[in-house]
Design a protein around this motif. Structure first.
Motif, PDB file in Angstrom:
ATOM      1  N   PRO A  41       5.670   7.908   0.933  1.00  0.00           N
ATOM      2  CA  PRO A  41       6.961   8.272   1.532  1.00  0.00           C
ATOM      3  C   PRO A  41       7.647   7.079   2.207  1.00  0.00           C
ATOM      4  N   GLN A  42       6.857   6.058   2.546  1.00  0.00           N
ATOM      5  CA  GLN A  42       7.424   4.870   3.205  1.00  0.00           C
ATOM      6  C   GLN A  42       7.986   3.861   2.194  1.00  0.00           C
ATOM      7  N   TYR A  43       7.759   4.077   0.902  1.00  0.00           N
ATOM      8  CA  TYR A  43       8.104   3.090  -0.125  1.00  0.00           C
ATOM      9  C   TYR A  43       9.332   3.532  -0.923  1.00  0.00           C
ATOM     10  N   ARG A  44      10.321   2.656  -0.977  1.00  0.00           N
ATOM     11  CA  ARG A  44      11.493   2.902  -1.821  1.00  0.00           C
ATOM     12  C   ARG A  44      12.212   1.577  -2.068  1.00  0.00           C
ATOM     13  N   ASP A  45      12.894   1.517  -3.164  1.00  0.00           N
ATOM     14  CA  ASP A  45      13.635   0.313  -3.555  1.00  0.00           C
ATOM     15  C   ASP A  45      12.743  -0.920  -3.614  1.00  0.00           C
ATOM     16  N   PHE A  48       8.312  -1.334   1.363  1.00  0.00           N
ATOM     17  CA  PHE A  48       8.039  -0.360   2.419  1.00  0.00           C
ATOM     18  C   PHE A  48       9.108  -0.447   3.507  1.00  0.00           C
ATOM     19  N   HIS A  49       9.303   0.684   4.192  1.00  0.00           N
ATOM     20  CA  HIS A  49      10.318   0.767   5.237  1.00  0.00           C
ATOM     21  C   HIS A  49       9.728   1.405   6.494  1.00  0.00           C
ATOM     22  N   ASN A  50      10.263   1.027   7.640  1.00  0.00           N
ATOM     23  CA  ASN A  50       9.919   1.692   8.889  1.00  0.00           C
ATOM     24  C   ASN A  50      10.639   3.031   8.969  1.00  0.00           C
ATOM     25  N   THR A 240       3.611  -4.834   1.048  1.00  0.00           N
ATOM     26  CA  THR A 240       2.417  -4.129   1.513  1.00  0.00           C
ATOM     27  C   THR A 240       2.758  -3.387   2.798  1.00  0.00           C
ATOM     28  N   LEU A 241       1.967  -2.381   3.108  1.00  0.00           N
ATOM     29  CA  LEU A 241       2.235  -1.558   4.283  1.00  0.00           C
ATOM     30  C   LEU A 241       1.598  -2.165   5.527  1.00  0.00           C
ATOM     31  N   TRP A 242       2.094  -1.802   6.681  1.00  0.00           N
ATOM     32  CA  TRP A 242       1.536  -2.166   7.983  1.00  0.00           C
ATOM     33  C   TRP A 242       1.174  -0.873   8.692  1.00  0.00           C
ATOM     34  N   CYS A 243       0.226  -0.908   9.611  1.00  0.00           N
ATOM     35  CA  CYS A 243      -0.192   0.327  10.266  1.00  0.00           C
ATOM     36  C   CYS A 243      -0.905   0.031  11.574  1.00  0.00           C
ATOM     37  N   SER A 244      -1.167   1.077  12.325  1.00  0.00           N
ATOM     38  CA  SER A 244      -2.089   1.039  13.456  1.00  0.00           C
ATOM     39  C   SER A 244      -3.283   1.906  13.073  1.00  0.00           C
ATOM     40  N   TRP A 245      -4.314   1.932  13.918  1.00  0.00           N
ATOM     41  CA  TRP A 245      -5.540   2.659  13.552  1.00  0.00           C
ATOM     42  C   TRP A 245      -6.046   3.530  14.701  1.00  0.00           C
ATOM     43  N   VAL A 246      -6.493   4.709  14.329  1.00  0.00           N
ATOM     44  CA  VAL A 246      -7.182   5.622  15.241  1.00  0.00           C
ATOM     45  C   VAL A 246      -8.651   5.657  14.832  1.00  0.00           C
ATOM     46  N   LEU A 247      -9.539   5.457  15.815  1.00  0.00           N
ATOM     47  CA  LEU A 247     -10.983   5.520  15.576  1.00  0.00           C
ATOM     48  C   LEU A 247     -11.580   6.560  16.510  1.00  0.00           C
ATOM     49  N   LYS A 248     -12.387   7.447  15.971  1.00  0.00           N
ATOM     50  CA  LYS A 248     -13.044   8.458  16.798  1.00  0.00           C
ATOM     51  C   LYS A 248     -14.525   8.530  16.450  1.00  0.00           C
ATOM     52  N   GLY A 249     -15.356   8.400  17.485  1.00  0.00           N
ATOM     53  CA  GLY A 249     -16.782   8.593  17.325  1.00  0.00           C
ATOM     54  C   GLY A 249     -17.178   9.963  17.827  1.00  0.00           C
TER      55      GLY A 249
END
Length: 370
Positions: A41-45, A48-50, A240-249
């Protein structure tokens, strides 16, 4: 004149060939990876887009760009420390002899953080090279000549986590040295192609889109939104996409923000996955000219509140000069903003291995340094 144009032509051709074939620039996604990212959904033309409109500095008026470039050429007084930064040294045995499952954090400067969660070692954005650049002689040099531990001496890693493909977060030389001692890599869409070109086995890589989840030996991972951009050359902006990360133990959760301008996604992530026992957020390398892709320190404090964080650890400072501010300004502004809102802030020295839930490393070690 003919000789001059010939030389310029040779330089241009040489530059194109260098970018095309030098391995540090990475590779473009192909096959199933390309097909998958094109459905995002973030990719077009073709890129990637914000989520929100995000003007870039190269869209600014020419005069503004010239002023910024001139400032970079002239340099900023105090942008790099003249005193050596304090650093704790580590050995492989420090990690291998510790069998407790209490979460531990070791900062390597900038955004490189080694996380220990439920007995798993997870290295986020392990940029351990000397320059944030595709070449060894151009670009910002690391403030410290040494690392807390040599890359070769690091213990085996369970996971390498990447937020995006910029040179101050994804380093060709570092990955080459980590690929054999790392069991698995989790990356945003499109980034796998870089790693495969550098010799990482494709089966060891998982690519995720925003809000997609995965698990690794009991650790829950979610790729979450960020407001940034990507690219390693003049021709691959936002491929390429950029992101943040959630980690749960089993009992603790950690948020790793990577790079991001301030936006509503922090509140969305906090509502979906918060609260977080530890929240790692960028606080440096900002400027009004690129305010949409990097937060001001005061916005970092607000992002922490949006995320429902319990402890804030600032990253993206203390290793490289990539902006036009004094090297101490980010942490000074952030700690003041945090104090006004009673936000607990962890400020370990580089290489200090500390436990989440214990006494915070909060000594202002930077204050006496020049």
């Amino acid at each position: 004149m003919y000789i001059l144009f010939s030389l310029l032509g040779l330089l241009a051709v040489g530059g194109i060939l260098f970018i095309s074939f030098a391995p540090q620039f990475g590779a473009a996604a192909q096959g199933q990876s390309l097909e998958r990212l094109q459905k995002s959904p973030q990719y077009r033309d073709g890129k990637f887009h914000n989520t929100s409109p995000t003007p870039m500095m190269d869209e600014s008026p020419l005069l503004d760009k010239v002023k910024i470039f001139a400032k970079f050429l002239g340099g900023v007084e105090g942008s790099s420390p003249t005193d050596p930064l304090p650093m704790a040294t580590l050995t492989k045995e420090d990690f291998l002899s510790d069998t407790s499952t209490t979460p531990k954090i070791t900062w390597f400067g900038h955004s490189a953080v080694l996380l220990e969660l439920d007995g798993k070692r997870i290295f986020a954005d392990p940029m351990l090279g000397q320059r944030a650049s595709p070449v060894s002689f151009i670009g910002s040099k690391r403030f410290s000549d040494q690392l807390p531990i040599k890359i070769e001496d690091l213990p085996p890693l369970d996971v390498v986590l990447l937020s995006h493909d910029h040179y101050d977060h994804l380093d060709h030389g570092t990955i080459k040295k980590l690929k054999e001692k790392t069991k698995h890599f989790f990356v945003p869409l499109g980034v796998a192609a870089h790693l495969v070109k550098w010799g990482v086995a494709p089966e060891k890589i998982t690519e995720l889109d925003w809000w997609e989840t995965a698990s690794y030996e009991g650790i829950f991972l979610a790729a979450a939104p960020a407001r940034h951009f990507s690219g390693r050359s003049l021709t691959d902006r936002d491929r390429t996409l950029w992101c943040s990360w959630v980690l749960k133990g089993a009992q603790h959760s950690i948020y790793f923000g990577g790079d991001s301008g301030y936006d509503t996604h922090f509140k969305q992530i906090g509502e979906k996955y918060g609260p977080f026992d530890l929240t790692l957020l960028e606080c440096g390398q900002y400027n009004e000219a690129w305010k949409y892709i990097h937060m001001m320190p005061e916005q970092t404090a607000q992002a922490f509140l949006d995320l429902k964080g319990k402890v804030l650890m600032p990253t993206h400072w203390g290793a490289f000069s990539l902006a036009l501010h004094h090297w101490k300004e980010p942490i000074e502004r952030l700690t003041k903003a945090a104090a006004r809102q009673n936000i607990p802030v962890a400020t370990p020295i580089i290489g200090q291995r500390w436990q989440v839930g214990r006494e915070l490393p909060a000594r202002p070690w930077w204050q006496p340094l020049n």
